[in-house]
Design a protein around this motif. Structure first.
Motif, mmCIF file in Angstrom:
data_model
loop_
_atom_site.group_PDB
_atom_site.id
_atom_site.type_symbol
_atom_site.label_atom_id
_atom_site.label_comp_id
_atom_site.label_asym_id
_atom_site.label_seq_id
_atom_site.Cartn_x
_atom_site.Cartn_y
_atom_site.Cartn_z
ATOM 1 N N THR A 21 19.718 -16.331 12.772
ATOM 2 C CA THR A 21 18.745 -15.309 12.808
ATOM 3 C C THR A 21 18.777 -14.765 11.208
ATOM 4 O O THR A 21 17.734 -14.597 10.733
ATOM 5 N N ARG A 22 19.772 -14.504 10.532
ATOM 6 C CA ARG A 22 19.993 -13.882 9.305
ATOM 7 C C ARG A 22 19.217 -14.969 8.229
ATOM 8 O O ARG A 22 18.490 -14.949 7.393
ATOM 9 N N TYR A 23 19.569 -16.440 8.714
ATOM 10 C CA TYR A 23 19.016 -17.482 7.875
ATOM 11 C C TYR A 23 17.537 -17.589 8.190
ATOM 12 O O TYR A 23 16.685 -17.640 7.074
ATOM 13 N N ALA A 24 16.895 -17.346 9.122
ATOM 14 C CA ALA A 24 15.580 -17.478 9.371
ATOM 15 C C ALA A 24 14.825 -16.243 8.819
ATOM 16 O O ALA A 24 13.949 -16.449 8.286
ATOM 17 N N LEU A 43 14.299 -17.211 5.156
ATOM 18 C CA LEU A 43 13.347 -18.326 5.003
ATOM 19 C C LEU A 43 12.024 -17.388 5.204
ATOM 20 O O LEU A 43 10.977 -18.109 4.912
ATOM 21 N N SER A 44 11.859 -16.509 5.909
ATOM 22 C CA SER A 44 10.608 -15.890 6.398
ATOM 23 C C SER A 44 9.992 -15.119 5.049
ATOM 24 O O SER A 44 8.777 -14.844 5.288
ATOM 25 N N GLY A 45 10.776 -14.885 4.100
ATOM 26 C CA GLY A 45 9.819 -13.993 2.946
ATOM 27 C C GLY A 45 10.157 -12.552 3.280
ATOM 28 O O GLY A 45 9.512 -11.829 2.265
ATOM 29 N N GLU A 46 10.425 -11.999 4.120
ATOM 30 C CA GLU A 46 10.694 -10.681 4.583
ATOM 31 C C GLU A 46 11.973 -10.133 3.939
ATOM 32 O O GLU A 46 12.982 -10.709 4.383
ATOM 33 N N VAL A 105 0.190 -24.686 12.938
ATOM 34 C CA VAL A 105 -0.741 -23.635 12.872
ATOM 35 C C VAL A 105 -0.373 -22.432 12.253
ATOM 36 O O VAL A 105 -0.971 -21.949 11.248
ATOM 37 N N ARG A 106 0.852 -21.978 12.434
ATOM 38 C CA ARG A 106 1.324 -20.858 11.674
ATOM 39 C C ARG A 106 2.263 -21.098 10.530
ATOM 40 O O ARG A 106 2.325 -19.960 9.544
ATOM 41 N N HIS A 107 2.938 -22.005 10.198
ATOM 42 C CA HIS A 107 3.519 -22.429 9.021
ATOM 43 C C HIS A 107 4.807 -21.398 9.015
ATOM 44 O O HIS A 107 5.120 -21.064 7.726
ATOM 45 N N ILE A 108 5.461 -21.095 10.044
ATOM 46 C CA ILE A 108 6.688 -20.133 9.988
ATOM 47 C C ILE A 108 7.766 -21.007 10.204
ATOM 48 O O ILE A 108 7.836 -22.104 10.724
ATOM 49 N N PRO A 109 9.063 -20.522 9.391
ATOM 50 C CA PRO A 109 10.262 -21.026 9.496
ATOM 51 C C PRO A 109 10.534 -21.056 10.945
ATOM 52 O O PRO A 109 10.571 -20.300 11.696
ATOM 53 N N ILE A 110 11.538 -22.154 11.459
ATOM 54 C CA ILE A 110 11.978 -22.491 12.547
ATOM 55 C C ILE A 110 13.625 -22.745 12.454
ATOM 56 O O ILE A 110 13.828 -23.834 11.804
ATOM 57 N N VAL A 111 14.407 -21.893 12.990
ATOM 58 C CA VAL A 111 15.952 -22.293 12.824
ATOM 59 C C VAL A 111 16.413 -22.361 14.213
ATOM 60 O O VAL A 111 16.155 -21.681 15.233
#
Length: 321
Positions: free
Chosen positions: A261-264, A267-270, A121-127
């Motif tokens: 968390t840094r890796y996430a 991946l987030s584009g932020e 649904v959200r297409h967000i990365p999950i680490v």
């Protein structure tokens, strides 16, 4: 005079809280049971900006059962937290911190489906960040991650299914205790602890275990991009260290929660984001509800739950040494 005012105020407060307790015990606060524990505060750990990286924690045995106070199960709480993540457009990535030996097959699979839905649904990365133990059902959930971080000493693996049956037929025979089952079908009392397990019954249970095991293998194949044959070779129930798991392709990198968390974030584009955790929102009503459940609990030692577990076996994705 000043002292008299304070005494009067204290008396008012005592009467007020006594009234609340009376109403609670009498049942007028039963509406608290409808949705207890499903409210959280957002605790900003660090960072800045409008985007959020949410850290969710999977701790302890994965279960769909409420605890002894009647509060929601871990599975229910995580499901609602995942719903909150899904509905928050500012969440740009999710970090799952898993410190769990696994647990019930159904509860684990439902959480896995909920996390997978979030990705769709959200297409967000999950680490995923593994703690000291992320085994069996804990690893089942980890397969949803786009990347898995672990410590070299993390206990993981235990890839498989277990179904425990207690049998006291020999002890019952020695004591002269007999149980008679009046049943509608040949297998209606399958798994009865009062008599030995028959070969056909064992095969029925083995079929259930095999089906759940096949599902476990499937999620590893999809989540880790490994061949089915390779997964079958390593999913024999044994536990692995983080070092071994990395060599086998079960995890990606060594690192702690901050590294994950840094890796996430990358991946987030932020370029920057708030690191957020959901903390339980303490309230008087919730406290009183818990007290009521404790006071009205006829089994404060939890003995009935122990007996229930023994008499109600479940399929488990769980590391059980």
């Amino acid at each position: 005079m000043h002292r008299k005012k304070w005494v009067a105020l204290l008396l008012v407060l005592v009467v007020f809280f006594a009234g609340l307790l009376v109403e609670l015990v009498s049942g007028s606060y039963d509406e608290l049971a409808d949705n207890p524990g499903f409210s959280w505060d957002e605790n900003v750990v660090s960072g800045s900006g409008t985007g959020k990286i949410v850290q969710l924690f999977v701790s302890g045995v994965i279960s769909g059962e409420q605890n002894s106070t009647g509060m929601p199960s871990m599975s229910q709480l995580l499901t609602e937290q995942l719903r909150r993540v899904e509905e928050d457009a500012n969440v740009k990535a999710l970090v799952l911190r898993i410190d769990s030996p696994g647990g019930e097959v159904v509860a684990t699979d439902e959480l896995h489906a909920r996390i997978s839905r979030l990705k769709q649904v959200r297409h967000i990365p999950i680490v995923v960040s593994m703690g000291s133990t992320a085994a069996s059902g804990g690893y089942y959930l980890a397969t949803t991650g786009d990347a898995i971080f672990a410590n070299p000493n993390t206990l993981t693996g235990s890839l498989g299914v277990i179904f425990n049956l207690v049998n006291y037929s020999e002890a019952a025979n020695r004591l002269g205790v007999r149980q008679f089952a009046i049943k509608s079908g040949r297998f209606k009392d399958i798994g009865s602890p009062a008599r030995p397990l028959t070969d056909p019954e064992r095969q029925i249970f083995q079929t259930l275990v095999n089906e759940s095991y096949s599902k476990f293998v499937d999620v590893i194949v999809r989540g880790r991009n490994l061949s089915r044959q390779r997964v079958l070779e390593i999913a024999d129930g044994r536990v692995y260290s983080g070092e071994q798991a990395k060599r086998l392709g079960l995890i990606d990198q060594f690192g702690d929660l901050e590294d994950a968390t840094r890796y996430a974030l990358s991946l987030s584009g932020e370029s920057e984001a708030l690191i957020v955790r959901y903390t339980d929102q303490l309230s008087l009503s919730k406290l009183l509800f818990s007290m009521k459940q404790y006071w009205s609990n006829p089994d404060p030692l939890g003995l009935s739950r122990i007996l229930e577990r023994e008499s109600s076996p479940k399929l488990l994705y769980q590391f059980m040494p």
